[in-house]
Design an enzyme around this catalytic site. Structure first.
Site, PDB file in Angstrom:
ATOM      1  N   GLU A   1      50.554  42.048  52.087  1.00  0.00           N
ATOM      2  CA  GLU A   1      49.634  42.322  51.060  1.00  0.00           C
ATOM      3  C   GLU A   1      49.627  43.804  50.432  1.00  0.00           C
ATOM      4  O   GLU A   1      49.723  44.580  51.403  1.00  0.00           O
ATOM      5  CB  GLU A   1      48.068  41.884  51.268  1.00  0.00           C
ATOM      6  CG  GLU A   1      47.399  42.278  49.866  1.00  0.00           C
ATOM      7  CD  GLU A   1      45.748  41.681  50.254  1.00  0.00           C
ATOM      8  OE1 GLU A   1      44.940  42.457  49.896  1.00  0.00           O
ATOM      9  OE2 GLU A   1      45.941  40.616  50.319  1.00  0.00           O
TER      10      GLU A   1
ATOM     11  N   LYS B   1      48.871  54.350  42.293  1.00  0.00           N
ATOM     12  CA  LYS B   1      48.164  55.069  41.201  1.00  0.00           C
ATOM     13  C   LYS B   1      49.174  56.184  40.378  1.00  0.00           C
ATOM     14  O   LYS B   1      48.702  56.618  39.297  1.00  0.00           O
ATOM     15  CB  LYS B   1      46.828  55.656  41.479  1.00  0.00           C
ATOM     16  CG  LYS B   1      45.886  54.706  42.064  1.00  0.00           C
ATOM     17  CD  LYS B   1      44.735  55.631  42.476  1.00  0.00           C
ATOM     18  CE  LYS B   1      43.718  54.652  42.990  1.00  0.00           C
ATOM     19  NZ  LYS B   1      43.683  54.151  44.229  1.00  0.00           N
TER      20      LYS B   1
ATOM     21  N   THR C   1      47.494  42.778  44.914  1.00  0.00           N
ATOM     22  CA  THR C   1      46.159  42.862  44.181  1.00  0.00           C
ATOM     23  C   THR C   1      46.270  43.305  42.582  1.00  0.00           C
ATOM     24  O   THR C   1      47.177  43.678  42.226  1.00  0.00           O
ATOM     25  CB  THR C   1      45.051  43.599  44.915  1.00  0.00           C
ATOM     26  OG1 THR C   1      45.657  45.191  44.744  1.00  0.00           O
ATOM     27  CG2 THR C   1      45.382  43.427  46.465  1.00  0.00           C
TER      28      THR C   1
ATOM     29  N   HIS D   1      47.376  38.228  42.739  1.00  0.00           N
ATOM     30  CA  HIS D   1      45.998  38.062  42.577  1.00  0.00           C
ATOM     31  C   HIS D   1      45.493  38.127  41.118  1.00  0.00           C
ATOM     32  O   HIS D   1      46.208  38.902  40.335  1.00  0.00           O
ATOM     33  CB  HIS D   1      45.297  39.420  43.282  1.00  0.00           C
ATOM     34  CG  HIS D   1      45.425  39.218  44.851  1.00  0.00           C
ATOM     35  ND1 HIS D   1      44.655  40.121  45.484  1.00  0.00           N
ATOM     36  CD2 HIS D   1      46.275  38.792  45.495  1.00  0.00           C
ATOM     37  CE1 HIS D   1      44.819  39.710  46.724  1.00  0.00           C
ATOM     38  NE2 HIS D   1      46.094  39.187  46.783  1.00  0.00           N
TER      39      HIS D   1
ATOM     40  N   GLY E   1      36.633  39.189  41.648  1.00  0.00           N
ATOM     41  CA  GLY E   1      36.938  40.355  41.277  1.00  0.00           C
ATOM     42  C   GLY E   1      35.905  41.402  41.647  1.00  0.00           C
ATOM     43  O   GLY E   1      34.387  40.953  41.746  1.00  0.00           O
ATOM     44  N   ASP E   2      36.133  42.889  41.902  1.00  0.00           N
ATOM     45  CA  ASP E   2      35.123  43.755  42.062  1.00  0.00           C
ATOM     46  C   ASP E   2      34.458  44.071  40.752  1.00  0.00           C
ATOM     47  O   ASP E   2      35.056  43.952  39.499  1.00  0.00           O
ATOM     48  CB  ASP E   2      35.722  45.037  42.891  1.00  0.00           C
ATOM     49  CG  ASP E   2      36.430  44.714  44.340  1.00  0.00           C
ATOM     50  OD1 ASP E   2      35.520  43.671  44.782  1.00  0.00           O
ATOM     51  OD2 ASP E   2      37.380  45.264  44.532  1.00  0.00           O
TER      52      ASP E   2
ATOM     53  N   HIS F   1      30.056  36.202  52.877  1.00  0.00           N
ATOM     54  CA  HIS F   1      30.447  37.177  51.678  1.00  0.00           C
ATOM     55  C   HIS F   1      29.210  38.667  52.198  1.00  0.00           C
ATOM     56  O   HIS F   1      28.145  38.403  52.545  1.00  0.00           O
ATOM     57  CB  HIS F   1      29.920  36.639  50.434  1.00  0.00           C
ATOM     58  CG  HIS F   1      30.295  37.495  49.115  1.00  0.00           C
ATOM     59  ND1 HIS F   1      29.606  38.726  48.914  1.00  0.00           N
ATOM     60  CD2 HIS F   1      31.347  37.578  48.348  1.00  0.00           C
ATOM     61  CE1 HIS F   1      30.102  39.151  47.838  1.00  0.00           C
ATOM     62  NE2 HIS F   1      31.370  38.453  47.665  1.00  0.00           N
ATOM     63  N   PRO F   2      29.935  39.522  51.897  1.00  0.00           N
ATOM     64  CA  PRO F   2      28.978  40.894  52.217  1.00  0.00           C
ATOM     65  C   PRO F   2      27.597  40.799  51.490  1.00  0.00           C
ATOM     66  O   PRO F   2      26.690  41.447  51.928  1.00  0.00           O
ATOM     67  CB  PRO F   2      29.829  42.066  51.585  1.00  0.00           C
ATOM     68  CG  PRO F   2      31.393  41.632  51.864  1.00  0.00           C
ATOM     69  CD  PRO F   2      31.345  40.176  51.430  1.00  0.00           C
TER      70      PRO F   2
ATOM     71  N   ALA G   1      27.587  33.557  61.924  1.00  0.00           N
ATOM     72  CA  ALA G   1      28.391  34.676  61.895  1.00  0.00           C
ATOM     73  C   ALA G   1      27.531  36.049  62.448  1.00  0.00           C
ATOM     74  O   ALA G   1      27.903  37.034  62.006  1.00  0.00           O
ATOM     75  CB  ALA G   1      29.048  35.238  60.734  1.00  0.00           C
TER      76      ALA G   1
END
Length: 266
Positions: free
Chosen positions: A48, A53, A79, A108, A139-140, A184-185, A207
């Site tokens: 991955e 940049k 990504t 992605h 996505g973020d 998930h966080p 977990a």
């Protein structure tokens, strides 16, 4: 230097089209390649990458991808970039993977800053370049923002994106989705239940891990149920395999797989 240097210090990287032959050869579906290797009992791996940049970063990545492609990965994935800022470059690099490196690319594709037309354009470009594998994600948050919000005219979650791609393109693409063996966080929390026994994990939390400061964190039964039901819904809408978030505890992973199987996620 690409990872730690603020992107604002550099001008936007202009993607360069990869020369294409007049006849595009469509790539393989990753799920078929996975199933073939599982039947033969073979181990396999993938690589991955994230879009660099800088122009020099793109050149460096190209050399590394050439070297790593020679190792025989089943696929390489790229990504989409935080906040969808590098979407054009992601498309260009997936083109390179598929047509120059001769490895099946997994692209992605996120909901962040992506209205429906941009999704359509990305899918059209994938068809043109022979990329047949999509990892559909929410996505973020966009760069500089803490909270994620849906784009007007876009999609609110990965499940809706998967459903749309499947409805629009039928079986053309192999679609994958994200899974979280440790939760998930957003749902992992320090366990404060006074009735909870860390020795027996009663009542059960999922977990569970001990933090550096000696506390325990995990996922409550209610949140775990919500998470796993959502994962199942992504499969039901058309996702064919799951790419997990990074994890460090195999026992937690095995418990997650067992729970997935019990829910019909095979």
């Amino acid at each position: 230097g690409d990872v730690s240097t603020p992107p604002s210090l550099f001008p936007a990287v202009r993607p360069r089209p990869v020369p294409m032959s007049s006849t595009v050869v469509q790539g393989n579906k990753i799920i078929d390649k996975i199933n073939e290797r599982l039947k033969r009992g073979e181990q396999f791996f993938s690589f991955e990458y994230f879009p660099p940049k800088t122009e020099q970063g793109v050149k460096n990545l190209d050399k590394r991808m050439t070297s790593m492609a020679a190792r025989g990965p089943v696929w390489m994935d790229m990504t989409w970039g935080a906040g969808g800022r590098t979407s054009d470059l992601t498309l260009t690099l997936c083109n390179k993977i598929q047509n120059e490196k001769k490895v099946d690319a997994l692209m992605h594709l996120t909901c962040t800053n992506m209205e429906q037309k941009k999704i359509d354009d990305a899918l059209t470009e994938c068809k043109k370049t022979g990329v047949r594998n999509i990892l559909a994600l929410r996505g973020d948050p966009p760069h500089g923002e803490e909270r994620w919000t849906a784009t007007e005219g876009g999609f609110s979650c990965a499940r809706d994106l998967i459903k749309y791609i499947r409805k629009k393109t039928g079986s053309h693409f192999c679609i994958s989705c994200a899974g979280y063996p440790e939760g998930h966080p957003n749902v992992r929390k320090v366990i404060t239940d006074s009735k909870w026994d860390p020795q027996t994990n009663t009542p059960k939390y999922w977990a569970v891990r001990k933090t550096k400061d000696g506390k325990y964190e995990g996922v409550s039964p209610k949140d775990w149920e919500t998470e796993q039901n959502y994962l199942k819904s992504k499969i039901d809408e058309g996702a064919e395999f799951i790419v997990t978030q990074l994890f460090y505890d195999l026992d937690i992973f095995y418990a997650w797989v067992k729970d997935c199987r019990a829910r019909g996620i095979n």
